[in-house]
Design an enzyme around this catalytic site. Structure first.
Site, PDB file in Angstrom:
ATOM      1  CG  ASN A 209     -28.979 -17.805   0.457  1.00 17.32           C
ATOM      2  OD1 ASN A 209     -29.531 -18.227  -0.389  1.00 17.32           O
ATOM      3  ND2 ASN A 209     -29.345 -18.930   1.691  1.00 17.32           N
ATOM      4  CG  ASP A 279     -23.961 -21.687   6.919  1.00 17.29           C
ATOM      5  OD1 ASP A 279     -24.933 -22.548   6.559  1.00 17.29           O
ATOM      6  OD2 ASP A 279     -23.282 -21.230   5.901  1.00 17.29           O
ATOM      7  CE  LYS A 289     -38.553  -0.330  10.465  1.00 17.20           C
ATOM      8  NZ  LYS A 289     -38.675   1.083   9.653  1.00 17.20           N
ATOM      9  CG  PHE A 326     -26.558 -29.187  -3.998  1.00 21.85           C
ATOM     10  CD1 PHE A 326     -27.480 -29.808  -4.205  1.00 21.85           C
ATOM     11  CD2 PHE A 326     -26.021 -28.173  -5.822  1.00 21.85           C
ATOM     12  CE1 PHE A 326     -28.351 -30.471  -5.490  1.00 21.85           C
ATOM     13  CE2 PHE A 326     -27.104 -29.052  -6.657  1.00 21.85           C
ATOM     14  CZ  PHE A 326     -28.168 -30.248  -6.784  1.00 21.85           C
ATOM     15  CE  LYS A 340     -22.062 -28.878   2.489  1.00 19.41           C
ATOM     16  NZ  LYS A 340     -22.566 -27.218   1.683  1.00 19.41           N
ATOM     17  CE  LYS A 344     -21.217 -30.653   7.216  1.00 16.53           C
ATOM     18  NZ  LYS A 344     -22.350 -28.967   6.734  1.00 16.53           N
TER      19      LYS A 344
END
Ligand SMILES: Cc1cc2nc3c(=O)[nH]c(=O)nc-3n(C[C@H](O)[C@H](O)[C@H](O)COP(=O)(O)O)c2cc1C
Length: 401
Positions: A209, A279, A289, A326, A340, A344
Protein backbone atom coordinates in the site's frame (compact mmCIF):
# COMPACT_ATOMS: atom_id res chain seq x y z
CA UNK A 1 9.89 23.63 17.63
CA UNK A 2 12.89 25.52 19.04
CA UNK A 3 11.22 28.87 19.47
CA UNK A 4 12.73 30.85 22.35
CA UNK A 5 15.88 28.71 22.51
CA UNK A 6 19.45 29.80 21.83
CA UNK A 7 21.85 27.35 20.22
CA UNK A 8 25.59 28.02 20.18
CA UNK A 9 26.91 26.42 17.02
CA UNK A 10 30.67 25.88 17.20
CA UNK A 11 32.38 25.49 13.83
CA UNK A 12 35.97 24.23 13.68
CA UNK A 13 38.54 23.85 10.92
CA UNK A 14 37.57 20.84 8.82
CA UNK A 15 36.33 20.24 5.30
CA UNK A 16 32.82 19.52 6.60
CA UNK A 17 32.39 23.20 7.59
CA UNK A 18 30.17 23.67 4.56
CA UNK A 19 27.58 21.34 6.09
CA UNK A 20 27.45 23.58 9.17
CA UNK A 21 25.99 26.34 6.98
CA UNK A 22 23.06 24.11 6.04
CA UNK A 23 22.66 23.16 9.68
CA UNK A 24 22.63 26.83 10.77
CA UNK A 25 19.90 27.48 8.22
CA UNK A 26 17.87 24.45 9.39
CA UNK A 27 18.12 25.66 13.00
CA UNK A 28 16.94 29.14 12.04
CA UNK A 29 13.93 27.53 10.31
CA UNK A 30 13.09 25.93 13.67
CA UNK A 31 12.78 29.50 15.02
CA UNK A 32 15.70 29.34 17.43
CA UNK A 33 18.37 31.97 17.90
CA UNK A 34 21.64 30.69 16.47
CA UNK A 35 24.96 32.18 17.61
CA UNK A 36 27.90 30.85 15.66
CA UNK A 37 31.37 30.59 17.18
CA UNK A 38 34.20 29.79 14.79
CA UNK A 39 37.82 28.90 15.37
CA UNK A 40 40.30 31.02 13.46
CA UNK A 41 41.15 27.98 11.35
CA UNK A 42 37.48 27.38 10.47
CA UNK A 43 37.42 30.80 8.79
CA UNK A 44 39.95 29.39 6.27
CA UNK A 45 37.25 26.95 5.13
CA UNK A 46 34.13 29.12 5.21
CA UNK A 47 33.62 32.84 5.70
CA UNK A 48 31.88 34.15 8.86
CA UNK A 49 29.72 36.22 6.50
CA UNK A 50 27.93 33.04 5.40
CA UNK A 51 26.81 32.32 8.96
CA UNK A 52 26.08 35.97 9.69
CA UNK A 53 23.78 36.11 6.66
CA UNK A 54 22.06 32.83 7.53
CA UNK A 55 21.54 33.54 11.24
CA UNK A 56 21.21 37.32 11.28
CA UNK A 57 23.73 37.42 14.15
CA UNK A 58 27.40 38.32 14.36
CA UNK A 59 29.87 35.44 14.38
CA UNK A 60 32.36 35.33 17.26
CA UNK A 61 35.93 34.33 16.42
CA UNK A 62 38.23 36.53 18.48
CA UNK A 63 38.13 36.56 22.29
CA UNK A 64 39.82 39.98 22.38
CA UNK A 65 37.54 41.69 19.87
CA UNK A 66 37.12 45.30 21.11
CA UNK A 67 33.98 46.09 19.10
CA UNK A 68 31.78 45.29 22.09
CA UNK A 69 33.98 46.34 25.05
CA UNK A 70 31.01 46.76 27.45
CA UNK A 71 30.44 43.03 27.87
CA UNK A 72 32.65 40.01 28.24
CA UNK A 73 31.27 38.26 25.21
CA UNK A 74 32.24 34.67 25.94
CA UNK A 75 30.42 34.83 29.29
CA UNK A 76 27.43 36.67 27.79
CA UNK A 77 27.13 33.99 25.09
CA UNK A 78 27.50 31.16 27.60
CA UNK A 79 24.74 32.69 29.75
CA UNK A 80 22.32 32.77 26.80
CA UNK A 81 22.97 29.23 25.59
CA UNK A 82 20.35 26.51 25.88
CA UNK A 83 22.57 24.10 23.99
CA UNK A 84 26.05 23.90 22.47
CA UNK A 85 26.67 21.92 19.30
CA UNK A 86 30.17 21.70 17.83
CA UNK A 87 29.82 20.59 14.21
CA UNK A 88 32.18 19.75 12.69
CA UNK A 89 34.45 19.10 15.66
CA UNK A 90 38.14 18.71 14.73
CA UNK A 91 40.44 16.30 16.54
CA UNK A 92 42.24 19.39 17.81
CA UNK A 93 39.18 21.03 19.39
CA UNK A 94 38.00 17.72 20.87
CA UNK A 95 41.41 17.37 22.54
CA UNK A 96 41.21 20.91 23.89
CA UNK A 97 37.67 20.49 25.20
CA UNK A 98 38.53 17.14 26.82
CA UNK A 99 41.31 18.84 28.78
CA UNK A 100 39.67 22.15 29.62
CA UNK A 101 41.87 24.27 27.37
CA UNK A 102 40.43 27.71 26.67
CA UNK A 103 42.71 29.47 24.22
CA UNK A 104 40.20 30.91 21.75
CA UNK A 105 36.65 32.25 21.69
CA UNK A 106 35.01 28.88 21.03
CA UNK A 107 36.77 26.82 23.68
CA UNK A 108 36.60 29.63 26.27
CA UNK A 109 32.86 30.11 25.77
CA UNK A 110 32.11 26.39 25.84
CA UNK A 111 34.03 26.01 29.09
CA UNK A 112 31.72 28.63 30.61
CA UNK A 113 28.52 26.82 29.43
CA UNK A 114 26.50 24.64 31.79
CA UNK A 115 23.81 23.66 29.26
CA UNK A 116 23.66 20.34 27.29
CA UNK A 117 26.65 19.96 24.97
CA UNK A 118 26.89 17.95 21.76
CA UNK A 119 29.88 17.38 19.51
CA UNK A 120 29.95 15.87 16.03
CA UNK A 121 33.52 14.75 15.23
CA UNK A 122 34.54 14.77 11.56
CA UNK A 123 38.00 13.80 10.35
CA UNK A 124 40.12 11.29 8.52
CA UNK A 125 39.44 7.70 9.69
CA UNK A 126 42.91 7.17 11.15
CA UNK A 127 42.67 10.45 13.07
CA UNK A 128 39.25 9.37 14.36
CA UNK A 129 40.32 5.87 15.30
CA UNK A 130 43.56 7.01 16.93
CA UNK A 131 43.51 5.92 20.57
CA UNK A 132 44.18 9.46 21.76
CA UNK A 133 41.12 10.81 19.90
CA UNK A 134 39.01 7.96 21.26
CA UNK A 135 40.29 8.67 24.79
CA UNK A 136 39.36 12.33 24.35
CA UNK A 137 35.86 11.35 23.20
CA UNK A 138 35.47 9.04 26.21
CA UNK A 139 36.58 11.86 28.50
CA UNK A 140 34.02 14.20 26.94
CA UNK A 141 31.29 11.58 27.38
CA UNK A 142 32.29 11.30 31.04
CA UNK A 143 31.97 15.07 31.35
CA UNK A 144 28.40 14.77 30.04
CA UNK A 145 28.87 15.52 26.37
CA UNK A 146 26.76 13.70 23.78
CA UNK A 147 28.98 12.57 20.92
CA UNK A 148 27.17 12.27 17.57
CA UNK A 149 28.95 9.42 15.83
CA UNK A 150 30.49 10.18 12.43
CA UNK A 151 29.28 8.09 9.51
CA UNK A 152 31.23 5.96 7.04
CA UNK A 153 31.78 6.90 3.44
CA UNK A 154 34.22 8.52 1.07
CA UNK A 155 36.20 11.20 2.89
CA UNK A 156 37.60 14.40 1.42
CA UNK A 157 41.14 12.98 1.75
CA UNK A 158 40.16 10.25 -0.75
CA UNK A 159 40.04 7.41 1.80
CA UNK A 160 36.88 5.49 2.59
CA UNK A 161 35.97 4.87 6.21
CA UNK A 162 34.39 6.29 9.34
CA UNK A 163 34.82 10.02 9.93
CA UNK A 164 32.22 11.87 7.85
CA UNK A 165 30.01 14.47 9.47
CA UNK A 166 26.41 13.15 9.46
CA UNK A 167 23.85 15.00 7.35
CA UNK A 168 22.43 18.26 8.75
CA UNK A 169 19.07 16.46 9.30
CA UNK A 170 20.73 14.04 11.70
CA UNK A 171 22.42 16.92 13.55
CA UNK A 172 19.14 18.83 13.74
CA UNK A 173 17.48 15.71 15.12
CA UNK A 174 20.09 15.62 17.89
CA UNK A 175 19.31 19.24 18.81
CA UNK A 176 15.56 18.62 18.76
CA UNK A 177 16.02 15.49 20.83
CA UNK A 178 18.04 17.35 23.44
CA UNK A 179 15.93 20.50 23.58
CA UNK A 180 12.35 20.19 22.52
CA UNK A 181 10.44 18.37 25.14
CA UNK A 182 9.96 17.82 28.74
CA UNK A 183 11.04 14.26 29.51
CA UNK A 184 7.57 13.19 30.63
CA UNK A 185 7.85 9.64 29.22
CA UNK A 186 11.04 8.65 31.02
CA UNK A 187 10.90 5.02 32.12
CA UNK A 188 8.01 4.10 29.80
CA UNK A 189 8.44 1.25 27.35
CA UNK A 190 6.76 2.10 24.07
CA UNK A 191 6.36 -0.01 20.94
CA UNK A 192 5.54 1.75 17.67
CA UNK A 193 4.82 0.09 14.34
CA UNK A 194 5.28 1.99 11.09
CA UNK A 195 5.25 1.67 7.34
CA UNK A 196 3.58 -0.72 4.93
CA UNK A 197 3.98 -4.48 4.65
CA UNK A 198 4.76 -6.42 1.49
CA UNK A 199 2.94 -9.65 0.73
CA UNK A 200 4.83 -11.76 -1.77
CA UNK A 201 3.06 -13.10 -4.82
CA UNK A 202 6.04 -14.67 -6.53
CA UNK A 203 9.81 -14.03 -6.33
CA UNK A 204 9.51 -10.62 -8.04
CA UNK A 205 6.09 -9.25 -7.09
CA UNK A 206 4.22 -8.27 -3.96
CA UNK A 207 1.05 -6.58 -2.77
CA UNK A 208 1.50 -3.45 -0.68
CA UNK A 209 0.00 0.00 0.00
CA UNK A 210 1.02 3.65 -0.15
CA UNK A 211 2.18 4.05 3.46
CA UNK A 212 5.56 5.81 3.74
CA UNK A 213 6.03 5.25 7.49
CA UNK A 214 6.26 8.98 8.25
CA UNK A 215 3.49 9.09 10.86
CA UNK A 216 4.82 6.09 12.78
CA UNK A 217 8.39 7.38 12.65
CA UNK A 218 7.18 10.75 13.93
CA UNK A 219 5.49 9.03 16.90
CA UNK A 220 8.61 6.94 17.61
CA UNK A 221 10.87 10.01 17.48
CA UNK A 222 8.53 12.11 19.63
CA UNK A 223 8.30 9.39 22.29
CA UNK A 224 12.09 9.00 22.34
CA UNK A 225 12.54 12.79 22.60
CA UNK A 226 10.27 12.68 25.65
CA UNK A 227 12.45 10.07 27.30
CA UNK A 228 10.63 6.81 26.45
CA UNK A 229 12.40 3.56 25.70
CA UNK A 230 11.15 3.06 22.14
CA UNK A 231 11.02 -0.11 20.07
CA UNK A 232 10.21 0.63 16.44
CA UNK A 233 8.90 -2.23 14.31
CA UNK A 234 9.04 -1.01 10.76
CA UNK A 235 7.95 -2.31 7.39
CA UNK A 236 10.04 -1.36 4.33
CA UNK A 237 10.34 2.44 4.01
CA UNK A 238 12.65 4.96 2.34
CA UNK A 239 13.13 6.83 5.62
CA UNK A 240 16.49 6.96 7.39
CA UNK A 241 16.62 4.83 10.51
CA UNK A 242 15.68 7.18 13.38
CA UNK A 243 18.29 7.65 16.11
CA UNK A 244 17.64 7.28 19.86
CA UNK A 245 15.58 4.09 19.50
CA UNK A 246 16.09 1.30 22.07
CA UNK A 247 15.49 -1.21 19.25
CA UNK A 248 14.58 -1.06 15.58
CA UNK A 249 13.12 -4.25 14.08
CA UNK A 250 12.88 -4.34 10.31
CA UNK A 251 10.19 -6.62 8.89
CA UNK A 252 8.69 -7.14 5.46
CA UNK A 253 5.43 -9.08 5.68
CA UNK A 254 2.35 -8.85 7.90
CA UNK A 255 3.30 -12.24 9.36
CA UNK A 256 6.76 -10.97 10.36
CA UNK A 257 5.23 -7.82 11.84
CA UNK A 258 2.80 -9.96 13.84
CA UNK A 259 5.65 -12.06 15.20
CA UNK A 260 7.88 -9.07 16.01
CA UNK A 261 5.07 -7.23 17.82
CA UNK A 262 3.54 -10.13 19.73
CA UNK A 263 6.99 -11.30 20.93
CA UNK A 264 7.59 -7.90 22.57
CA UNK A 265 4.12 -6.65 23.52
CA UNK A 266 3.89 -8.05 27.07
CA UNK A 267 6.64 -5.79 28.42
CA UNK A 268 5.29 -2.59 26.82
CA UNK A 269 3.43 0.16 28.68
CA UNK A 270 2.16 1.71 25.47
CA UNK A 271 1.72 0.31 21.96
CA UNK A 272 1.03 2.62 19.01
CA UNK A 273 0.14 0.78 15.83
CA UNK A 274 0.69 3.24 13.01
CA UNK A 275 1.73 0.64 10.41
CA UNK A 276 -0.52 0.01 7.42
CA UNK A 277 -0.55 -3.78 7.65
CA UNK A 278 -1.96 -5.70 4.70
CA UNK A 279 -5.36 -7.24 5.47
CA UNK A 280 -4.88 -9.93 2.83
CA UNK A 281 -1.98 -11.82 1.33
CA UNK A 282 -1.79 -14.20 -1.65
CA UNK A 283 -2.90 -17.63 -0.44
CA UNK A 284 0.16 -19.19 -2.05
CA UNK A 285 3.51 -17.70 -3.05
CA UNK A 286 4.53 -19.01 -6.48
CA UNK A 287 8.00 -20.53 -6.51
CA UNK A 288 8.75 -19.06 -9.95
CA UNK A 289 7.63 -15.84 -11.60
CA UNK A 290 3.99 -16.10 -12.63
CA UNK A 291 3.86 -15.96 -16.45
CA UNK A 292 1.11 -14.53 -18.65
CA UNK A 293 -1.44 -17.22 -19.59
CA UNK A 294 -0.93 -18.46 -23.16
CA UNK A 295 -4.53 -17.84 -24.08
CA UNK A 296 -4.36 -14.26 -22.78
CA UNK A 297 -7.14 -14.85 -20.25
CA UNK A 298 -7.40 -12.89 -16.99
CA UNK A 299 -5.77 -14.15 -13.83
CA UNK A 300 -7.48 -14.42 -10.44
CA UNK A 301 -5.47 -14.51 -7.27
CA UNK A 302 -6.91 -16.23 -4.22
CA UNK A 303 -6.16 -14.10 -1.13
CA UNK A 304 -6.24 -15.09 2.53
CA UNK A 305 -6.60 -12.97 5.67
CA UNK A 306 -3.46 -11.91 7.48
CA UNK A 307 -3.35 -11.99 11.29
CA UNK A 308 -5.12 -9.02 12.88
CA UNK A 309 -2.34 -7.64 15.08
CA UNK A 310 -4.46 -4.96 16.75
CA UNK A 311 -7.19 -7.46 17.64
CA UNK A 312 -4.55 -9.84 19.09
CA UNK A 313 -3.05 -7.02 21.16
CA UNK A 314 -6.53 -6.00 22.40
CA UNK A 315 -7.28 -9.60 23.42
CA UNK A 316 -3.94 -9.97 25.24
CA UNK A 317 -3.79 -6.48 26.77
CA UNK A 318 -2.46 -6.57 30.29
CA UNK A 319 -3.62 -4.31 33.13
CA UNK A 320 -2.40 -0.74 32.76
CA UNK A 321 -1.20 -1.23 29.18
CA UNK A 322 -2.52 1.34 26.72
CA UNK A 323 -3.19 0.45 23.11
CA UNK A 324 -3.50 2.95 20.26
CA UNK A 325 -4.46 2.14 16.67
CA UNK A 326 -4.68 4.25 13.54
CA UNK A 327 -7.48 4.05 11.05
CA UNK A 328 -7.35 5.31 7.52
CA UNK A 329 -10.67 5.38 5.71
CA UNK A 330 -12.13 6.89 2.58
CA UNK A 331 -15.75 6.97 3.86
CA UNK A 332 -17.67 6.80 7.17
CA UNK A 333 -14.45 7.45 9.05
CA UNK A 334 -15.86 7.91 12.53
CA UNK A 335 -18.32 4.97 12.39
CA UNK A 336 -15.61 2.57 11.22
CA UNK A 337 -13.13 3.91 13.73
CA UNK A 338 -15.58 3.64 16.63
CA UNK A 339 -16.33 0.04 15.62
CA UNK A 340 -12.61 -0.74 15.60
CA UNK A 341 -12.14 0.89 19.00
CA UNK A 342 -14.88 -1.16 20.64
CA UNK A 343 -14.36 -4.50 18.88
CA UNK A 344 -10.60 -4.64 19.41
CA UNK A 345 -10.40 -3.22 22.96
CA UNK A 346 -8.29 -0.31 21.77
CA UNK A 347 -7.96 2.75 24.06
CA UNK A 348 -7.53 5.36 21.36
CA UNK A 349 -7.97 5.38 17.60
CA UNK A 350 -6.28 8.13 15.61
CA UNK A 351 -8.51 8.40 12.57
CA UNK A 352 -7.55 10.08 9.31
CA UNK A 353 -9.51 10.43 6.13
CA UNK A 354 -7.48 9.80 2.99
CA UNK A 355 -9.79 12.08 1.02
CA UNK A 356 -9.04 15.18 3.10
CA UNK A 357 -6.34 17.51 1.83
CA UNK A 358 -3.11 17.34 3.84
CA UNK A 359 -4.01 14.02 5.50
CA UNK A 360 -2.83 10.48 4.94
CA UNK A 361 0.06 8.84 3.12
CA UNK A 362 3.18 10.60 1.94
CA UNK A 363 2.34 14.08 3.24
CA UNK A 364 4.31 15.84 5.98
CA UNK A 365 1.05 16.95 7.59
CA UNK A 366 -1.93 15.11 9.00
CA UNK A 367 -5.51 15.83 9.96
CA UNK A 368 -6.40 13.49 12.79
CA UNK A 369 -9.42 12.85 14.96
CA UNK A 370 -8.83 11.02 18.22
CA UNK A 371 -11.55 8.64 19.37
CA UNK A 372 -11.60 7.28 22.90
CA UNK A 373 -14.32 5.46 24.86
CA UNK A 374 -15.88 8.78 25.87
CA UNK A 375 -14.54 11.49 23.58
CA UNK A 376 -14.10 12.56 19.97
CA UNK A 377 -11.26 15.06 19.60
CA UNK A 378 -10.75 16.60 16.15
CA UNK A 379 -7.34 18.21 15.60
CA UNK A 380 -6.59 20.94 13.05
CA UNK A 381 -4.16 20.32 10.18
CA UNK A 382 -0.62 20.13 11.58
CA UNK A 383 2.77 18.57 10.90
CA UNK A 384 3.11 14.86 11.61
CA UNK A 385 5.63 15.73 14.34
CA UNK A 386 3.15 18.02 16.09
CA UNK A 387 0.36 15.47 15.60
CA UNK A 388 2.63 12.82 17.15
CA UNK A 389 3.17 14.97 20.26
CA UNK A 390 -0.57 15.70 20.58
CA UNK A 391 -1.25 11.98 20.30
CA UNK A 392 1.28 11.23 23.04
CA UNK A 393 -0.24 13.97 25.24
CA UNK A 394 -3.64 12.30 24.91
CA UNK A 395 -2.25 8.80 25.51
CA UNK A 396 -0.42 9.97 28.65
CA UNK A 397 -3.74 11.40 29.90
CA UNK A 398 -5.34 7.98 29.36
CA UNK A 399 -2.46 6.43 31.32
CA UNK A 400 -3.21 8.84 34.17
CA UNK A 401 0.12 10.66 33.78
C1 LIG B 1 42.26 20.92 3.82
C2 LIG B 1 42.25 20.55 5.27
C3 LIG B 1 41.23 19.77 5.77
C4 LIG B 1 41.19 19.42 7.12
N1 LIG B 1 40.17 18.66 7.56
C5 LIG B 1 40.12 18.31 8.87
C6 LIG B 1 39.05 17.54 9.37
O1 LIG B 1 38.10 17.19 8.64
N2 LIG B 1 39.06 17.21 10.67
C7 LIG B 1 40.08 17.58 11.52
O2 LIG B 1 40.01 17.22 12.70
N3 LIG B 1 41.10 18.32 11.04
C8 LIG B 1 41.15 18.70 9.76
N4 LIG B 1 42.18 19.45 9.30
C9 LIG B 1 43.24 19.85 10.24
C10 LIG B 1 42.77 21.03 11.07
O3 LIG B 1 42.39 22.09 10.24
C11 LIG B 1 43.90 21.43 12.00
O4 LIG B 1 44.11 20.41 12.98
C12 LIG B 1 43.60 22.74 12.69
O5 LIG B 1 44.66 23.03 13.60
C13 LIG B 1 42.30 22.71 13.44
O6 LIG B 1 42.06 23.96 14.02
P1 LIG B 1 40.78 24.21 14.94
O7 LIG B 1 40.54 22.96 15.70
O8 LIG B 1 41.19 25.32 15.83
O9 LIG B 1 39.67 24.61 14.05
C14 LIG B 1 42.22 19.85 7.96
C15 LIG B 1 43.25 20.65 7.46
C16 LIG B 1 43.28 21.00 6.12
C17 LIG B 1 44.37 21.87 5.63
Amino acid sequence: MLSGKTVLLGVTGGIACYKAAELASALVKQHCKVRVLMTKNATEFIAPLTFESLTGNPVAVDTFDRDRPWEIEHIALADQADLVLIAPATANVLAKLAHGLADDMLTTTVLACDCPKLAAPAMNTRMYENAVTQDNLDALRRYGWEIIEPVSGRLACGATGKGKLPDPERLLEAVLHALTHRKDMTGLKVLVTAGPTREALDPVRYLTNLSTGRMGYAVARAAAARGADVTLVTGPTELPRPPYMAEVVEVTSARQMFEAVTARSAEMDLIVKAAAVADYRPATVAENKIKKTRSGTDLSLPLERTDDILAWLGAHKRDGQVLCGFSMETADLLEHSREKLEKKRVDLIAANNLREEGAGFGTSTNLLTFLTADAVIPLPLMSKTEAAHQLLDELLRLMGM
